[in-house]
Scaffold this motif. Sequence first.
Motif, PDB file in Angstrom:
ATOM      1  N   ARG A  86       2.820   7.666 -31.451  1.00 43.51           N
ATOM      2  CA  ARG A  86       3.911   8.092 -31.147  1.00 43.51           C
ATOM      3  C   ARG A  86       3.963   8.762 -29.680  1.00 43.51           C
ATOM      4  N   ARG A  87       3.050   9.638 -29.400  1.00 47.56           N
ATOM      5  CA  ARG A  87       3.186  10.251 -28.345  1.00 47.56           C
ATOM      6  C   ARG A  87       2.621   9.363 -26.975  1.00 47.56           C
ATOM      7  N   VAL A  88       1.585   8.496 -27.373  1.00 45.10           N
ATOM      8  CA  VAL A  88       1.163   7.628 -26.390  1.00 45.10           C
ATOM      9  C   VAL A  88       2.417   6.703 -25.889  1.00 45.10           C
ATOM     10  N   LEU A  89       3.132   6.161 -26.952  1.00 43.92           N
ATOM     11  CA  LEU A  89       4.104   5.281 -26.608  1.00 43.92           C
ATOM     12  C   LEU A  89       5.441   5.726 -26.172  1.00 43.92           C
ATOM     13  N   ALA A  90       5.503   7.068 -26.197  1.00 41.10           N
ATOM     14  CA  ALA A  90       6.770   7.841 -25.895  1.00 41.10           C
ATOM     15  C   ALA A  90       6.368   7.941 -24.315  1.00 41.10           C
ATOM     16  N   ALA A  91       5.152   8.105 -23.718  1.00 40.06           N
ATOM     17  CA  ALA A  91       4.869   8.249 -22.455  1.00 40.06           C
ATOM     18  C   ALA A  91       4.718   7.010 -21.909  1.00 40.06           C
ATOM     19  N   GLN A  92       4.266   5.742 -22.360  1.00 39.74           N
ATOM     20  CA  GLN A  92       4.190   4.479 -21.951  1.00 39.74           C
ATOM     21  C   GLN A  92       4.443   3.565 -23.202  1.00 39.74           C
ATOM     22  N   PRO A  93       5.687   3.304 -23.035  1.00 39.46           N
ATOM     23  CA  PRO A  93       6.251   2.300 -24.347  1.00 39.46           C
ATOM     24  C   PRO A  93       5.405   0.767 -24.331  1.00 39.46           C
ATOM     25  N   ALA A  94       5.040   0.359 -23.334  1.00 41.44           N
ATOM     26  CA  ALA A  94       4.245  -0.998 -23.323  1.00 41.44           C
ATOM     27  C   ALA A  94       2.869  -1.013 -23.656  1.00 41.44           C
ATOM     28  N   GLN A  95       2.378   0.384 -23.884  1.00 38.76           N
ATOM     29  CA  GLN A  95       0.856   0.557 -24.185  1.00 38.76           C
ATOM     30  C   GLN A  95       0.354  -0.331 -25.256  1.00 38.76           C
ATOM     31  N   TRP A  96      -0.910  -1.146 -25.190  1.00 40.38           N
ATOM     32  CA  TRP A  96      -1.498  -1.550 -26.264  1.00 40.38           C
ATOM     33  C   TRP A  96      -2.176  -0.651 -26.995  1.00 40.38           C
ATOM     34  N   VAL A  97      -1.606  -0.720 -28.223  1.00 42.12           N
ATOM     35  CA  VAL A  97      -2.282   0.349 -29.539  1.00 42.12           C
ATOM     36  C   VAL A  97      -2.903  -0.400 -30.493  1.00 42.12           C
ATOM     37  N   SER A 101      -7.647   1.826 -40.029  1.00 46.59           N
ATOM     38  CA  SER A 101      -7.624   2.721 -41.196  1.00 46.59           C
ATOM     39  C   SER A 101      -8.286   2.056 -42.498  1.00 46.59           C
ATOM     40  N   GLY A 102      -8.868   3.075 -43.311  1.00 45.74           N
ATOM     41  CA  GLY A 102      -9.376   2.427 -44.404  1.00 45.74           C
ATOM     42  C   GLY A 102      -8.539   2.617 -45.672  1.00 45.74           C
ATOM     43  N   TYR A 103      -7.045   2.785 -45.234  1.00 41.59           N
ATOM     44  CA  TYR A 103      -5.997   2.907 -46.313  1.00 41.59           C
ATOM     45  C   TYR A 103      -5.073   1.909 -45.978  1.00 41.59           C
ATOM     46  N   ALA A 104      -3.892   1.837 -46.916  1.00 42.88           N
ATOM     47  CA  ALA A 104      -2.876   1.017 -46.427  1.00 42.88           C
ATOM     48  C   ALA A 104      -2.110   1.553 -45.274  1.00 42.88           C
ATOM     49  N   MET A 105      -1.775   0.582 -44.324  1.00 44.10           N
ATOM     50  CA  MET A 105      -1.069   0.923 -43.029  1.00 44.10           C
ATOM     51  C   MET A 105       0.146   1.274 -43.531  1.00 44.10           C
ATOM     52  N   PRO A 106       0.601   2.466 -42.474  1.00 45.03           N
ATOM     53  CA  PRO A 106       2.240   2.847 -42.784  1.00 45.03           C
ATOM     54  C   PRO A 106       3.201   1.634 -42.865  1.00 45.03           C
ATOM     55  N   PRO A 107       4.456   1.690 -43.633  1.00 44.40           N
ATOM     56  CA  PRO A 107       5.212   0.433 -43.671  1.00 44.40           C
ATOM     57  C   PRO A 107       5.925   0.347 -42.259  1.00 44.40           C
ATOM     58  N   ASP A 108       6.064   1.555 -41.680  1.00 45.69           N
ATOM     59  CA  ASP A 108       6.777   1.561 -40.280  1.00 45.69           C
ATOM     60  C   ASP A 108       6.170   1.157 -38.943  1.00 45.69           C
ATOM     61  N   LEU A 109       5.008   0.565 -39.249  1.00 48.54           N
ATOM     62  CA  LEU A 109       4.145   0.160 -38.282  1.00 48.54           C
ATOM     63  C   LEU A 109       4.830  -0.676 -37.142  1.00 48.54           C
ATOM     64  N   THR A 110       5.457  -1.701 -37.669  1.00 48.64           N
ATOM     65  CA  THR A 110       6.175  -2.549 -36.634  1.00 48.64           C
ATOM     66  C   THR A 110       7.180  -2.041 -36.007  1.00 48.64           C
ATOM     67  N   LYS A 111       7.667  -0.883 -36.396  1.00 53.47           N
ATOM     68  CA  LYS A 111       8.691   0.016 -35.490  1.00 53.47           C
ATOM     69  C   LYS A 111       8.076   0.638 -34.432  1.00 53.47           C
ATOM     70  N   LEU A 112       6.836   0.899 -34.373  1.00 54.44           N
ATOM     71  CA  LEU A 112       6.070   1.781 -33.274  1.00 54.44           C
ATOM     72  C   LEU A 112       6.277   0.975 -31.818  1.00 54.44           C
ATOM     73  N   GLY A 113       6.094  -0.248 -31.968  1.00 57.15           N
ATOM     74  CA  GLY A 113       6.162  -0.918 -30.601  1.00 57.15           C
ATOM     75  C   GLY A 113       5.830  -2.319 -30.431  1.00 57.15           C
ATOM     76  N   PRO A 114       6.098  -3.123 -29.617  1.00 53.66           N
ATOM     77  CA  PRO A 114       5.598  -4.561 -29.562  1.00 53.66           C
ATOM     78  C   PRO A 114       4.145  -4.958 -29.502  1.00 53.66           C
ATOM     79  N   ASN A 115       3.404  -3.777 -28.938  1.00 55.16           N
ATOM     80  CA  ASN A 115       2.099  -4.011 -28.690  1.00 55.16           C
ATOM     81  C   ASN A 115       1.376  -3.269 -29.517  1.00 55.16           C
ATOM     82  N   VAL A 116       1.748  -2.861 -30.759  1.00 55.92           N
ATOM     83  CA  VAL A 116       0.923  -2.217 -31.668  1.00 55.92           C
ATOM     84  C   VAL A 116       0.295  -3.286 -32.555  1.00 55.92           C
TER      85      VAL A 116
END
Length: 161
Positions: A86-97, A101-116
């Motif tokens: 979230r901090r990385v994307l706040a600084a650079q919204p188009a950053q590829w990320v 994880s070895g656990y289930a991914m957060p459900p809001d993952l798609t809300k983080l950005g188009p390049n996540v």
Amino acid sequence: MLLSKKPLRLLLEPDGEPMMKSLNILYVEDNQQIRDTVCELLEGDSRKISTFATAEDALIAFAKNSFDVVMTDISLPGLSGTDFTRRVLAAQPAQWVVLCSGYAMPPDLTKLGPNVRSLLKPFEFEELASLLDKIAIAMTGSTLERKVSAVSACAPVPQEV
């Protein structure tokens, strides 16, 4: 489990030069054995890897350097991989990320950005290489589109005779 090391497939220009962008990758993983293994497998002619054990250290490097891809574990001591993202994307919204994880991914993952993107651990090296390959192609495509637009803007307009 990471098994083999295969180079990225390279698209070639007519003169034989690689068309795919080389990647500068910031990688955050608190497990030293995983961090060292992934770094060893990924680093090569088309990739430079900077590794960090904590998101806090990675944020300092991110602020001082330019990275094409940020790859992070989600479960980190201190600042989590998701909060780091979230901090990385706040600084650079188009950053590829790439979130790992070895656990289930957060459900809001798609809300983080188009390049996540995400990878579930344990992942095969081929899965990671394929994902980085797709990112490099996407980045090269947008670079090529800008170059074509710039050339088109400079090209003389044909005149009717």
